[in-house]
Enzyme design. Structure first.
Site, short mmCIF file in Angstrom:
data_model
loop_
_atom_site.label_atom_id
_atom_site.label_comp_id
_atom_site.label_asym_id
_atom_site.label_seq_id
_atom_site.Cartn_x
_atom_site.Cartn_y
_atom_site.Cartn_z
N LYS A 127 -10.62 -0.69 10.19
CA LYS A 127 -10.57 -1.84 9.77
C LYS A 127 -10.57 -2.88 10.30
O LYS A 127 -10.58 -4.51 9.85
CB LYS A 127 -9.12 -2.12 8.82
N ASP A 178 3.41 -3.86 8.27
CA ASP A 178 2.00 -3.58 7.81
C ASP A 178 0.68 -4.66 7.54
O ASP A 178 0.23 -5.08 7.09
CB ASP A 178 1.89 -2.47 6.75
N CYS A 211 -5.06 1.90 -3.82
CA CYS A 211 -3.35 2.09 -3.35
C CYS A 211 -1.86 1.70 -3.71
O CYS A 211 -1.20 1.96 -2.81
CB CYS A 211 -3.65 2.71 -1.93
N HIS A 254 1.00 -1.42 -0.51
CA HIS A 254 -0.06 0.06 0.26
C HIS A 254 0.56 0.66 -0.26
O HIS A 254 1.68 1.44 0.55
CB HIS A 254 -0.84 0.36 0.83
N GLN A 269 -3.78 -5.66 7.18
CA GLN A 269 -5.46 -6.91 6.55
C GLN A 269 -5.38 -8.15 7.38
O GLN A 269 -5.27 -8.82 6.77
CB GLN A 269 -4.84 -6.66 4.68
#
Ligand SMILES: Cc1ncc(COP(=O)(O)O)c(C=O)c1O
Length: 406
Positions: free
Chosen positions: A221, A195, A359, A118, A198
């Site tokens: 999220k 990261d 993104c 991303h 997700q």
């Protein structure tokens, strides 16, 4: 496996939009009543600032704010003092990258990342390429964004100082071998910046077990409110790291001679009034997910995705980009139809998906297109919703898609 779709009744958005099929969970998730109540209660019964007031309501908010930190520590298996609240995953990543660029990184150092990241895990590094002379290199990946670990090993030289990758990629849902990458990084003296945007909402992420140094994610999220990011950092690293923002609450003292002393982590990274209601709501979301169980969420989503994928693969007008990945969104295009037009067609059938590059603007180097449709699931989605989406996808033709605009 538990049928988690029974939890749909916890989500007012689903009650208030009975026709809606919400498959844009990778962008943000819906919020359960407990989270809405936690935020509303702050506004209606116990508004105050935190860590500043000497009255009962302020003490209540201090407690709720600090309990939220402990909830995330439980979720990630770390100490509460290793959890920093920021504004979103992007802010968490920017904080780490800024911090590392002040004292740890030097000209010629290598950052290993991937072409599936991303923007939030690339652009801050790209800035350091310009400003600090570091070099960015990409780990080798296949067409579904899975790292080739054997080939990657060759890239781990003493010049590598950071490995910065998503645990789950946001377009193709590939799961990266974080534990192995961490071990390789540490062997050459590099740090890992993961990261988790997700990953954390969808599976058990144990930062100690994975052996990682930093992890970023967003509350919105994972059933929480907007405006709250989470940053995990190994405590010794946080203590040595320069904060991006300076201001109230994060300082221990300062004087007229421009001297100052900062508080210990995590407070030193939370300058100014934080998003108190957001953090309290995020804590409620975190407890809600812990109560359901991250393993249950993962298993449910994996099965639902597999049910979805099997049907999508049968559609002759649909090209799926991640058919062999076991997890994450279904990412596809309809033959001859621009992804945004296709998403518009699905929207006309009450199906919310995202289209475009998501993104991940250099992912086209891997998949050969920068425009796809992404259907991303969460535990409140159902097989009936999948069936409706598959039926709608089967009908996406150029004529149908542009027909809705005329
Ligand atoms: C993998 C990944 N990283 C980072 C982000 C940025 O999250 P936020 O917009 O909450 O900062 C996202 C959001 O879509 C994401 O999917």
């Amino acid at each position: 496996m538990k049928d988690l779709s029974t939890l749909r009744s916890d989500f007012p958005m689903l009650k208030n939009n009975p026709e809606l099929i919400y498959f844009d969970n990778g962008a943000t998730t819906l919020k359960p009543q407990v989270v809405i109540d936690a935020v509303t209660d702050f506004y209606t019964t116990h508004t105050s600032n935190v860590h500043r007031g000497d009255y009962a309501i302020a003490a209540l908010n201090d407690r709720l704010y600090d309990e939220a930190r402990s909830s995330f520590a439980k979720l990630l298996n770390c100490e509460a003092r290793e959890v920093v609240f920021t504004h979103n995953a992007s802010a968490s990543l920017n904080q780490v990258i800024y911090g590392l660029s002040h004292g740890f990184l030097h000209e010629g150092d290598i950052i290993l990342t991937t072409e599936a990241e991303h923007a939030s895990n690339l652009l801050p590094w790209f800035r350091l390429v310009k400003e600090a002379g570091v070099e960015v290199k990409y780990l080798p990946m296949n067409a579904q964004a899975n790292v080739d670990l054997e080939a990657a090993k060759e890239l781990f030289t003493p010049r590598v100082k950071v490995v910065a990758v998503a645990m789950v990629t946001n377009v193709l849902g590939s799961i990266l071998p974080i534990k192995e990458l961490s071990a390789l990084a540490h062997e050459v003296g590099a740090l890992t910046v993961i990261d988790g945007s997700q990953a954390v909402p969808h599976m058990k992420v144990d930062v100690k077990e994975l052996g990682i140094d930093f992890l970023a994610c967003s509350a919105h999220k994972m059933c929480g409110p907007g405006g709250v990011g989470i940053l995990y950092g190994r405590y010794d690293l946080l203590e040595a790291m320069e904060p991006v923002f300076m201001g109230g609450d994060m300082n221990a003292r300062f004087d007229a001679g421009c001297g100052y002393e900062l508080k210990h982590a995590p407070t030193r990274f939370e300058a100014g009034t934080p998003n108190i209601e957001g953090v309290i709501g995020a804590g409620a979301a975190c407890e809600y997910l812990l109560q359901i169980g991250l393993d249950e969420i993962h298993a449910y989503e994996k099965e639902l995705r597999s049910y979805f994928m099997e049907q999508m693969k049968q559609l002759s007008n649909i090209q799926v980009y991640n058919p062999d990945n076991e997890y994450g969104p279904i990412t596809f295009n309809a033959e001859g139809v621009f992804s945004q037009d296709a998403a518009g067609y699905l929207s006309a059938r009450n199906i919310a998906v995202r289209s475009g590059n998501h993104c991940a603007k250099i992912l086209h180097e891997i998949i050969g297109t920068d425009s796809t449709i992404r259907a991303s699931l969460y535990f409140y989605n159902t097989k009936e919703e999948v069936d409706a989406c598959v039926a709608a996808c089967a009908d996406i033709t150029l004529e149908n898609a542009i027909g809705i605009f005329f």
